[in-house]
Design a protein around this motif. Sequence first.
Motif, PDB file in Angstrom:
ATOM      1  N   CYS A 153      40.904  32.373  32.313  1.00 52.60           N
ATOM      2  CA  CYS A 153      42.098  32.928  32.963  1.00 52.60           C
ATOM      3  C   CYS A 153      43.266  31.949  32.866  1.00 52.60           C
ATOM      4  N   CYS A 154      42.986  30.692  33.112  1.00 54.21           N
ATOM      5  CA  CYS A 154      44.020  29.658  33.033  1.00 54.21           C
ATOM      6  C   CYS A 154      44.600  29.581  31.613  1.00 54.21           C
ATOM      7  N   LEU A 155      43.738  29.692  30.616  1.00 60.04           N
ATOM      8  CA  LEU A 155      44.211  29.671  29.225  1.00 60.04           C
ATOM      9  C   LEU A 155      45.101  30.874  28.921  1.00 60.04           C
ATOM     10  N   PHE A 156      44.725  32.043  29.449  1.00 62.23           N
ATOM     11  CA  PHE A 156      45.575  33.228  29.262  1.00 62.23           C
ATOM     12  C   PHE A 156      46.945  33.027  29.928  1.00 62.23           C
ATOM     13  N   PHE A 157      46.965  32.459  31.147  1.00 66.97           N
ATOM     14  CA  PHE A 157      48.236  32.211  31.828  1.00 66.97           C
ATOM     15  C   PHE A 157      49.074  31.166  31.097  1.00 66.97           C
ATOM     16  N   ILE A 158      48.428  30.145  30.535  1.00 72.27           N
ATOM     17  CA  ILE A 158      49.162  29.153  29.744  1.00 72.27           C
ATOM     18  C   ILE A 158      49.778  29.822  28.524  1.00 72.27           C
ATOM     19  N   ALA A 171      44.569  37.719  31.474  1.00 74.90           N
ATOM     20  CA  ALA A 171      44.646  36.934  32.711  1.00 74.90           C
ATOM     21  C   ALA A 171      44.300  37.795  33.924  1.00 74.90           C
ATOM     22  N   GLY A 172      44.841  38.995  33.966  1.00 73.76           N
ATOM     23  CA  GLY A 172      44.546  39.893  35.084  1.00 73.76           C
ATOM     24  C   GLY A 172      43.087  40.307  35.122  1.00 73.76           C
ATOM     25  N   PHE A 173      42.515  40.563  33.953  1.00 81.16           N
ATOM     26  CA  PHE A 173      41.097  40.936  33.882  1.00 81.16           C
ATOM     27  C   PHE A 173      40.222  39.793  34.385  1.00 81.16           C
ATOM     28  N   CYS A 174      40.522  38.578  33.947  1.00 79.00           N
ATOM     29  CA  CYS A 174      39.726  37.422  34.381  1.00 79.00           C
ATOM     30  C   CYS A 174      39.873  37.169  35.874  1.00 79.00           C
ATOM     31  N   LEU A 175      41.097  37.312  36.415  1.00 81.68           N
ATOM     32  CA  LEU A 175      41.282  37.147  37.858  1.00 81.68           C
ATOM     33  C   LEU A 175      40.505  38.203  38.626  1.00 81.68           C
ATOM     34  N   GLY A 176      40.529  39.424  38.126  1.00 82.33           N
ATOM     35  CA  GLY A 176      39.778  40.496  38.769  1.00 82.33           C
ATOM     36  C   GLY A 176      38.278  40.263  38.720  1.00 82.33           C
ATOM     37  N   CYS A 177      37.801  39.688  37.626  1.00 82.35           N
ATOM     38  CA  CYS A 177      36.363  39.399  37.498  1.00 82.35           C
ATOM     39  C   CYS A 177      35.919  38.279  38.427  1.00 82.35           C
ATOM     40  N   THR A 178      36.805  37.339  38.718  1.00 85.15           N
ATOM     41  CA  THR A 178      36.401  36.210  39.558  1.00 85.15           C
ATOM     42  C   THR A 178      36.365  36.560  41.042  1.00 85.15           C
ATOM     43  N   SER A 179      37.072  37.582  41.451  1.00 85.94           N
ATOM     44  CA  SER A 179      37.115  37.912  42.884  1.00 85.94           C
ATOM     45  C   SER A 179      35.734  38.121  43.493  1.00 85.94           C
ATOM     46  N   PRO A 180      34.881  38.993  42.954  1.00 86.27           N
ATOM     47  CA  PRO A 180      33.556  39.151  43.572  1.00 86.27           C
ATOM     48  C   PRO A 180      32.711  37.884  43.462  1.00 86.27           C
ATOM     49  N   LEU A 181      32.863  37.130  42.373  1.00 85.84           N
ATOM     50  CA  LEU A 181      32.097  35.898  42.224  1.00 85.84           C
ATOM     51  C   LEU A 181      32.501  34.865  43.272  1.00 85.84           C
ATOM     52  N   ILE A 182      33.804  34.735  43.514  1.00 89.55           N
ATOM     53  CA  ILE A 182      34.292  33.777  44.499  1.00 89.55           C
ATOM     54  C   ILE A 182      33.876  34.207  45.908  1.00 89.55           C
ATOM     55  N   MET A 185      57.700  30.811  38.401  1.00 89.75           N
ATOM     56  CA  MET A 185      56.528  31.471  38.946  1.00 89.75           C
ATOM     57  C   MET A 185      55.337  31.389  37.990  1.00 89.75           C
ATOM     58  N   ASN A 186      55.571  31.530  36.693  1.00 92.76           N
ATOM     59  CA  ASN A 186      54.473  31.439  35.727  1.00 92.76           C
ATOM     60  C   ASN A 186      53.851  30.043  35.737  1.00 92.76           C
ATOM     61  N   ILE A 187      54.692  29.021  35.838  1.00 89.83           N
ATOM     62  CA  ILE A 187      54.184  27.647  35.873  1.00 89.83           C
ATOM     63  C   ILE A 187      53.397  27.409  37.161  1.00 89.83           C
ATOM     64  N   PHE A 188      53.890  27.940  38.291  1.00 95.58           N
ATOM     65  CA  PHE A 188      53.152  27.823  39.550  1.00 95.58           C
ATOM     66  C   PHE A 188      51.799  28.524  39.456  1.00 95.58           C
ATOM     67  N   VAL A 195      49.973  29.045  36.726  1.00 96.93           N
ATOM     68  CA  VAL A 195      49.082  28.210  35.909  1.00 96.93           C
ATOM     69  C   VAL A 195      48.523  27.073  36.758  1.00 96.93           C
ATOM     70  N   GLY A 196      49.392  26.428  37.530  1.00 96.70           N
ATOM     71  CA  GLY A 196      48.948  25.336  38.393  1.00 96.70           C
ATOM     72  C   GLY A 196      47.950  25.794  39.441  1.00 96.70           C
ATOM     73  N   ALA A 197      48.200  26.950  40.050  1.00 95.46           N
ATOM     74  CA  ALA A 197      47.298  27.457  41.086  1.00 95.46           C
ATOM     75  C   ALA A 197      45.924  27.782  40.504  1.00 95.46           C
ATOM     76  N   VAL A 198      45.890  28.435  39.352  1.00 98.60           N
ATOM     77  CA  VAL A 198      44.601  28.780  38.730  1.00 98.60           C
ATOM     78  C   VAL A 198      43.885  27.515  38.260  1.00 98.60           C
ATOM     79  N   PHE A 199      44.636  26.548  37.741  1.00 98.05           N
ATOM     80  CA  PHE A 199      44.026  25.298  37.284  1.00 98.05           C
ATOM     81  C   PHE A 199      43.415  24.521  38.456  1.00 98.05           C
ATOM     82  N   ILE A 200      44.151  24.417  39.551  1.00 99.04           N
ATOM     83  CA  ILE A 200      43.633  23.711  40.730  1.00 99.04           C
ATOM     84  C   ILE A 200      42.410  24.437  41.291  1.00 99.04           C
ATOM     85  N   THR A 201      42.456  25.764  41.335  1.00104.96           N
ATOM     86  CA  THR A 201      41.303  26.538  41.802  1.00104.96           C
ATOM     87  C   THR A 201      40.092  26.307  40.915  1.00104.96           C
ATOM     88  N   THR A 202      40.311  26.245  39.609  1.00109.82           N
ATOM     89  CA  THR A 202      39.211  25.996  38.674  1.00109.82           C
ATOM     90  C   THR A 202      38.566  24.641  38.944  1.00109.82           C
TER      91      THR A 202
END
Length: 127
Positions: A10-15, A45-56, A98-101, A103-110
């Motif tokens: 997901c982070c790679l897609f956002f980058i 990116a949206g697909f990966c974020l959606g996939c991580t929700s139930p896992l998280i 917002m896009n840079i934020f 990327v940072g949010a997904v990277f920190i979460t990872t």
Amino acid sequence: TQSTWVLLICCLFFIWFTLSLPSKFWDEELIPQSKITLLIAITGAGFCLGCTSPLIFEFAIELTYPLPETTSAVFLTFSITSGGLIFLCIPPSETPLMNIFMVGAVFITTIVVSLVPEKYQRANVQK
């Protein structure tokens, strides 16, 4: 964990998406873009974020096992909603950031998710 790999993708897609658009830090896109590549990047990116929700959610419930599942879910939902509200408070003049934020949010979460050791306390008790 599975969620770490999905968040990394997901982070790679956002980058990819962020570098395909102009920003306050660069005048032109750094990666050549078209409507199709932007569509693929943001859909991925949206697909990966959606996939991580139930896992998280499942991961958080396992980590906080003695507490009821509803308590963990409410706290996680509150955190996600608070993060969304923070992004909504970004003024329109700063939307290129917002896009840079994101990327940072997904990277920190990872990083945070990858550092938490997996404990399956609930599954061990049910055996």
